[in-house]
Design an enzyme around this catalytic site. Structure first.
Site, mmCIF file in Angstrom:
data_model
loop_
_atom_site.group_PDB
_atom_site.id
_atom_site.type_symbol
_atom_site.label_atom_id
_atom_site.label_comp_id
_atom_site.label_asym_id
_atom_site.label_seq_id
_atom_site.Cartn_x
_atom_site.Cartn_y
_atom_site.Cartn_z
ATOM 1 N N ARG A 185 0.684 -1.112 0.109
ATOM 2 C CA ARG A 185 0.032 0.125 -0.057
ATOM 3 C C ARG A 185 0.844 1.375 0.217
ATOM 4 O O ARG A 185 0.451 2.407 -0.783
ATOM 5 C CB ARG A 185 -1.013 0.127 1.298
ATOM 6 C CG ARG A 185 -2.020 0.982 0.956
ATOM 7 C CD ARG A 185 -3.211 0.905 1.941
ATOM 8 N NE ARG A 185 -4.268 0.058 1.684
ATOM 9 C CZ ARG A 185 -5.316 0.615 0.954
ATOM 10 N NH1 ARG A 185 -5.501 1.803 0.717
ATOM 11 N NH2 ARG A 185 -6.401 -0.060 0.529
ATOM 12 N N ARG A 228 -3.952 2.745 10.855
ATOM 13 C CA ARG A 228 -4.621 3.533 9.875
ATOM 14 C C ARG A 228 -3.869 4.133 8.782
ATOM 15 O O ARG A 228 -2.639 4.985 9.081
ATOM 16 C CB ARG A 228 -4.884 4.749 10.953
ATOM 17 C CG ARG A 228 -5.852 5.543 10.510
ATOM 18 C CD ARG A 228 -6.375 6.784 11.407
ATOM 19 N NE ARG A 228 -7.794 7.105 11.377
ATOM 20 C CZ ARG A 228 -8.285 7.928 12.396
ATOM 21 N NH1 ARG A 228 -7.697 8.304 13.566
ATOM 22 N NH2 ARG A 228 -9.615 8.328 12.249
ATOM 23 N N PHE A 249 -2.229 2.298 6.702
ATOM 24 C CA PHE A 249 -1.424 0.933 6.297
ATOM 25 C C PHE A 249 -0.694 0.993 5.205
ATOM 26 O O PHE A 249 -0.629 0.344 4.230
ATOM 27 C CB PHE A 249 -2.849 0.201 5.711
ATOM 28 C CG PHE A 249 -2.658 -1.308 5.784
ATOM 29 C CD1 PHE A 249 -2.840 -2.090 6.938
ATOM 30 C CD2 PHE A 249 -2.300 -1.907 4.562
ATOM 31 C CE1 PHE A 249 -2.635 -3.553 6.923
ATOM 32 C CE2 PHE A 249 -2.463 -3.500 4.546
ATOM 33 C CZ PHE A 249 -2.489 -4.138 5.884
ATOM 34 N N ALA A 258 -9.046 -0.907 6.773
ATOM 35 C CA ALA A 258 -9.076 -0.480 5.562
ATOM 36 C C ALA A 258 -10.130 0.539 5.125
ATOM 37 O O ALA A 258 -10.729 0.878 3.962
ATOM 38 C CB ALA A 258 -9.166 -1.242 4.287
ATOM 39 N N GLU A 295 -9.343 6.108 7.207
ATOM 40 C CA GLU A 295 -8.103 6.370 7.201
ATOM 41 C C GLU A 295 -7.785 7.700 6.383
ATOM 42 O O GLU A 295 -6.906 8.519 6.831
ATOM 43 C CB GLU A 295 -7.328 5.091 6.436
ATOM 44 C CG GLU A 295 -7.366 3.902 7.189
ATOM 45 C CD GLU A 295 -7.124 2.872 6.333
ATOM 46 O OE1 GLU A 295 -8.027 2.522 5.517
ATOM 47 O OE2 GLU A 295 -6.128 2.188 6.351
#
Lengths: 780, 486
Positions: free
Chosen positions: A324, A356, A358, A525, A726
């Protein structure tokens, strides 16, 4: 599929209403029950972990006899006491032992557990362990790991698009650099905890503070060597999680269950805060190396990134986290030619995990850094460089992973914020004033966010729900998502209340349980509402359709004329309260319970090829921050923040605003005062709030303007809302870049300060000194 | 002699005998009383989730204050009125205005910190605090929230402090608490340790002469960490909290004399009359909860190299009095600190009083606390400077004291010598700053690197000069913040 909400019901608490968190009254009275508050079953045992005192060593002997003999101790557990697998790897990598077995891989790794009549007795006894070690070489950070050629915990990923070499060759200008991006402790206020209650046969019920009850269930069954159907995992609420309870609860739950089954008594494991911080994973710190080619205007032509991450001793979620980071290496910018590689490095530190964003924030940090480099190199306002490089809507809209952006609103959103925040005028006046202020300097920056929504592990993008309607018309709602403070349960309840046209107070949400909805995904997510809200809507709709059919037959009207509103069911001049209709339906033997299921459409991803359509849609936002720094000490203050954020059509503006503000301040903490510090023995020395400094009330922006961008989600999400958990975290880059702007003023904006994070007062002061040295030409 | 303690928990009178001196109030509430509204977030008094309100008789009035129950020995609460989050709802179930405001303004998310915030706000409510932003931020600095970003909590505070207060929960407690006061020593023996709380200095001296190694506890904000974190179990804990003579503060035109048990709020109020920098450093001392519990004597006697009061008091030229059964002796504060965690306190001695001179004519004072986080953090460097200017504007005396620069709070002898005799100016400060390299070899640790500490220490002298000679604003946050330009 999903349709627009129904209008004009007088029933209370439907979507778009800013109703309070479902547990707000219980929060303020202390009546909300967290796991440590559950009345303990008689004779509940308490567990304390024994942690390794070496970063990397063979354990040549571990003498637990004094532990076992200590007052009120019932027993000790170590690797050999595990009937199933000594592993809680969430990724199935078999590299995450419950108890280190002969080899310790980080300082603070659990080696054994002591089980006693009280928590105090267990804690006192754990100190009596006698371990002997034979030290092995320890790799503690990214720099060491790169130098030592450490192995990777999982294979890295590569994204590539365009002809990078020729793009660099033809680029008029080029800058190479590196950025160190710090990690972050979750500092959930409620620490990790699990309470296991043994049942008949192989059964066990585990109350676990987890974002992922299904995984805890599978891990407990795996460790106990029993089938999943023996294990029930339940969580009503968490006292904060932020990703830190996506996988990190597994070990605690497994050990509590192990003790409960072994001693046939309920068993609770609640580590002390210091043990929690030492023994559980954190946000990955990265070293980003970048190489950017651009033209004289500041248009980026080529970008090459190498993202090396400290993953710790095991894989955990480091694969998808570092993936990510690459997915957000572009933030909101189009790179005509790009390459990005990840290096998930194994180190002898705690295994880093979800947090948070990721990995996204770390990728975005690199993107914003190259923008800043280009801005300083060209002498232009960084905002102009940002705008020049934004993705287009009709062209320049293909990401490094070959997904075409279909919903890009960043230019319009940023333009709006630029006006409402008065960015240009403020920037000018700050620059003027700085010339007259020798010590205190101000800075301002506007940074954008584009964040991809969906789990990149495509199969996680599914959810289930269970809705019961009782004869009195009250509704019990359950779904696979977990409540960690983000207001998920209230949003999903609002969705169901609206579907039935009844007051929100008629919906009762119950604890998340693997016994009610199976095979759930982590609440992570940012997807909690998108997935579970849609599944709950599906379940409610099934019941509503049955009731509609029943009412239509009873009233002899067409089904389309039946409406649910104002706590009633109506059709033409027929009208009945929802409760009366439900009871009549029951009498007529209509099923009043249903499950719902949802899977996100249109997503696919081929990691090996680095191509696909991993995200259903994107959430956008932007923030302007203004800061002041003290050039004598490096101290600073965030004076004003303006945010414009895209939540689609807000299901609950109060909750969404809370996510935006809270995410921002948490991001600000990550980028400023939250510093993780390990000593040369690999011991984490910032292992409590006395040494690890998250923001306090006076750190919040003095002026804090938050607005929603007015647009609904073009994709068919539940009521056209967007995920909000997020994305706002990354709005805090505006603080980092405002600090950088203030630092740069010291050398009249000639040089890019290249601030690493966290930008502690120390880093700010040294950056100021570096500016002065470069200005005087004395820098190396 | 009494073998029990008595206090009110809400309206219930509790009399407790058999309890370990190592039992915290929070554990007693949660484990014994099953009052689980108060939470344990850190067990070190830093997160505030355990915040409760304690009422104590002070000069005939009940003073209600927020404290951290996680680092408060239960036995230290004799004669108190304890209120927890469970006490706030009215008998009819309606929410207290503080709770209402928190709900209405969406000030809770995960809710785990919320009871602590509610109690910190409730203490402000009882105090009659004005709806002042600085006051609110100070009162909330000891409560961590990881979810909301604080804006709605601060809004809830502003809202509730702007509305008329109601009495209720705390009516008539003065009389009831007065009935609990006596002049008896408390001695409680438990299998895990003995607790002694004498009521006067002679009693204390007696105990210490018999048990010279006894651990003394004042506000417990430091000692309690040894209970909750390093898991020490004290065989004998001597609580100084009942000795009212040690709480006395006397002030005249020359000096302020603090009893060692003067709490930090009282210290702030008194030192603040000397100079605004002293008010500011005390404002940032720990948190509201810590200041309500901690004492001036505790902050000195624990010998921490990073306590905020010692450098400040050394710069001011404070003297302390040590007392034992054998008598008293006095010394300048800087002489008390011998080396890291070692002080000139003999077995059987205790710290009785601290005498702080007011500023002499011609004196300039400066205090700067530098920390990673501005509020509620431990100093990486604390600099406290007092210089006295003679008739010709030359410095006749310089006292430059630092915390965080050595194993003890320490004066900078070389830098002081460089200043003495020179005309006070920015360049004099910068010349003296160079001398600091001879005075200190600071450490690198998790709070700051050695290089940062030294750089900042030097720059603080410059800040002192800029502020006092040029009026250049040089603070970025807090009440001393430079007035915003433009």
């Amino acid at each position: 599929m999903l349709e627009r909400p129904h209008k004009s019901s007088s029933a209370k608490g439907h979507v778009t209403e800013p109703v309070a968190h479902e547990s707000a009254h219980k929060h303020v009275t202390g009546e909300a029950v967290y796991i440590d508050d559950i009345p303990e079953p008689a004779d509940t045992l308490h567990i304390c972990l024994g942690l390794s005192e070496r970063a990397h060593a063979r354990v040549t002997s571990l003498d637990l006899s004094a532990v076992a003999a200590a007052s009120r101790v019932v027993g000790v557990l170590s690797a050999r006491d595990i009937p199933g697998a000594n592993d809680v790897s969430p990724a199935g990598l078999h590299d995450d032992p419950v108890f280190a077995d002969g080899l310790v891989m980080f300082h603070g790794q659990p080696m054994f557990a002591v089980v006693a009549e009280t928590r105090e007795a267990a804690r006192l006894a754990a100190r009596f362990a006698k371990a002997e070690y034979e030290d092995l070489p320890a790799v503690l950070n990214v720099a060491d790991a790169l130098a030592a050629g450490s192995d990777l915990v999982v294979e890295g990923m590569k994204l590539e698009r365009g002809d990078l070499q020729s793009a660099f060759d033809s680029a008029p200008r080029r800058i190479r650099g590196a950025m160190t991006i710090g990690g972050q402790d979750h500092f959930y206020l409620e620490g990790q905890i699990a309470l296991a209650v043994p049942g008949e046969d192989d059964d066990v019920t585990v109350y676990s503070s987890t974002q992922h009850p299904s995984e805890v269930q599978h891990m407990v069954s795996h460790v106990l060597g029993v089938a999943s159907h023996n294990v029930t995992v339940e969580v009503r609420r968490m006292g904060g999680a932020f990703g830190g309870k996506e996988t990190q609860g597994n070990l605690f739950a497994a050990i509590a269950a192990l003790a409960a089954k072994r001693f046939r008594r309920a068993a609770k494991l609640r580590p002390d805060r210091d043990d929690d911080m030492v023994a559980t994973g954190k946000r990955h710190d990265f070293v980003a190396q970048y190489d950017v080619g651009f033209d004289d205007e500041g248009r980026i032509l080529a970008a090459d990134f190498d993202m090396a991450a400290r993953c710790g001793f095991s894989g955990d979620l480091s694969g998808p986290v570092t993936d990510r980071a690459l997915f957000h290496i572009d933030n909101a910018y189009f790179y005509p030619a790009v390459r990005a590689v990840s290096r998930p490095l194994r180190t002898n530190t705690v295994s880093n995990t979800a947090f948070r964003g990721f990995g996204g924030p770390q990728g975005m940090a690199a993107a914003e850094r190259i923008i800043e480099e280009v801005a300083f190199a060209t002498g232009r306002d960084p905002l102009d460089i940002r705008k020049l490089n934004f993705y287009g809507t009709a062209d320049r809209h293909i990401t490094p992973y070959h997904q075409t952006l279909g919903d890009n609103i960043i230019a319009e959103l940023v333009g709006q914020l630029e006006r409402t925040s008065d960015y240009r005028a403020r920037r000018n006046s700050i620059r003027e004033a700085n010339q007259k202020s020798p010590i205190i300097r101000r800075g301002i920056a506007l940074t954008p966010v584009k964040f991809g929504i969906s789990f990149t592990a495509t199969w996680f993008n599914q959810a289930g729900a269970l809705v019961h309607v009782y004869r009195d018309g009250s509704v019990q709602l359950n779904h696979g998502g977990t409540e960690m403070g983000q207001g998920l349960h209230q949003k999903v309840s609002q969705i169901v209340a609206q579907e039935f046209g009844i007051d929100l107070s008629r919906i009762r949400i119950t604890a998340t349980s693997t016994g009610k909805v199976p095979n759930t995904s982590a609440t992570a997510a940012s997807s909690g509402t998108d997935l579970n809200g849609a599944a709950a809507l599906e379940a409610a709709r099934t019941i509503r359709q049955r009731l509609t059919t029943f009412a239509a037959e009873r009233w002899k009207v067409s089904a389309v004329s039946v409406a649910f509103r104002d706590n009633h069911v109506v059709a033409g001049d027929q009208r009945m309260s929802f409760a009366d209709l439900v009871n009549a339906a029951y009498m007529a033997r209509v099923q009043l319970s249903a499950t719902g299921f949802y899977k996100t459409p249109n997503i696919h991803w081929d990691r090996a090829a680095g191509r696909g359509h991993p995200f259903y849609y994107f959430a956008y936002g932007a923030a302007v921050s203004e800061v002041a720094i003290d050039t004598l000490t490096g101290e600073y203050c965030v004076e004003r923040v303006d945010i414009l954020h895209d939540v689609g059509r807000s299901l609950n503006p109060a909750i969404d605003r809370g996510q935006i503000e809270g995410g921002f301040v948490q991001g600000q903490g990550w980028l400023t005062t939250e510093e993780l510090w390990w000593d040369d023995k690999g011991r984490l020395r910032t292992h409590a709030p006395s040494t690890y400094k998250i923001p306090v009330a006076s750190d919040r922006p003095r002026i804090f303007n938050v607005g929603f961008f007015n647009a609904e989600n073009p994709e068919q999400t539940v009521h056209r809302s967007k995920a909000v958990g997020e994305p706002p975290f990354m709005l805090a880059f505006s603080v980092l870049h405002a600090l950088s702007d203030a630092v740069a003023s010291v050398a009249n904006y000639k040089f890019c300060p290249r601030l690493d994070t966290p930008a502690t007062p120390e880093r700010i002061l040294f950056a100021v000194e570096d500016m002065r040295a470069r200005d005087e030409g004395t820098a190396p | 002699m009494r073998a029990s303690i008595r206090f009110y928990l809400g309206s219930e009178l509790h009399e407790i005998g058999e309890v370990s001196p190592n039992t915290t109030l929070l554990d007693w509430l949660r484990l014994d009383q099953r009052r689980v509204g108060s939470k344990e977030g850190c067990a070190e008094g830093d997160c505030g989730a355990c915040t409760i309100v304690v009422g104590r008789l002070r000069d005939g009035m009940v003073r209600y204050e927020a404290i951290n129950s996680c680092i408060r020995p239960l036995l230290s609460l004799d004669g108190c009125h304890i209120l927890t989050v469970e006490h706030l709802k009215a008998p009819d179930g309606s929410l207290h205005p503080v709770q209402h405001a928190m709900v209405d303004l969406h000030a809770s998310q995960c809710g785990f910190c919320t009871p602590g915030f509610v109690m910190s706000l409730f203490a402000m409510y009882l105090e009659g605090a004005p709806p002042d932003m600085q006051r609110i931020e100070d009162a909330l600095a000891g409560n961590l929230c990881r979810c909301t970003g604080y804006r709605p909590i601060v809004d809830a505070a502003l809202h509730v402090l702007n509305t008329p207060r109601q009495e209720g929960i705390v009516r008539d407690m003065g009389v009831r608490l007065a009935a609990l006061q006596d002049r008896q020593d408390i001695a409680i023996e438990h299998s895990s340790g003995v607790y002694r709380a004498p009521v006067d200095c002679d009693g204390l001296a007696d105990i210490l002469s018999q048990h010279p190694g006894a651990v003394m506890v004042a506000g417990a904000t430091d000692v309690a960490h040894r209970i909750t974190k390093t898991l020490e179990r004290f065989p004998l804990l001597v609580d100084l909290g009942r000795i009212s003579a040690l709480r006395e503060v006397t002030a005249d035109e020359e000096h302020i004399c603090f009893g060692a048990m003067a709490d930090l709020q009282t210290v702030r109020a008194n030192l603040g009359t000397i100079h605004p920098h002293l008010d500011e450093v005390m404002r940032r001392f720990g948190s509201e909860q810590i200041r309500n519990a901690g004492t001036i004597g505790g902050n000195i006697a624990n010998g921490s190299p990073i306590g905020d009061l010692p450098p400040v008091l050394i710069a001011l030229g404070a003297h302390l009095t040590l007392r034992s059964k054998a008598g008293r002796r006095e010394m300048p504060l800087e002489a008390f600190f011998l080396e890291y965690r070692k002080q000139d306190r003999k077995p059987g001695e205790y710290l009785e009083a601290i005498k702080v001179p007011r500023l002499p004519a011609g004196a300039l004072l400066h205090v700067s606390k530098i920390s990673k986080r501005f509020d509620e953090d431990i100093s990486s460097v604390c600099g406290a400077f007092r210089i006295v200017l003679g008739a010709d504007a030359r410095i006749t005396e310089a006292r430059l004291a630092f915390g965080g620069m050595a194993g003890i709070p320490k004066r900078a002898a070389h830098a002081e010598a460089a200043l003495t005799g020179s005309v006070w100016s920015e360049s004099a400060a910068m010349q003296a700053a160079v001398e600091l390299e001879k005075d200190f070899q600071p450490l690198t640790d998790m709070r700051a690197s050695a290089r940062y500490r030294m750089t900042v220490a030097k720059n603080l002298l410059r800040r002192f000069a800029l502020e006092t000679t040029q009026g250049v604003p040089a603070r970025v946050a807090g009440p001393l913040k430079a007035v915003a330009h433009a």
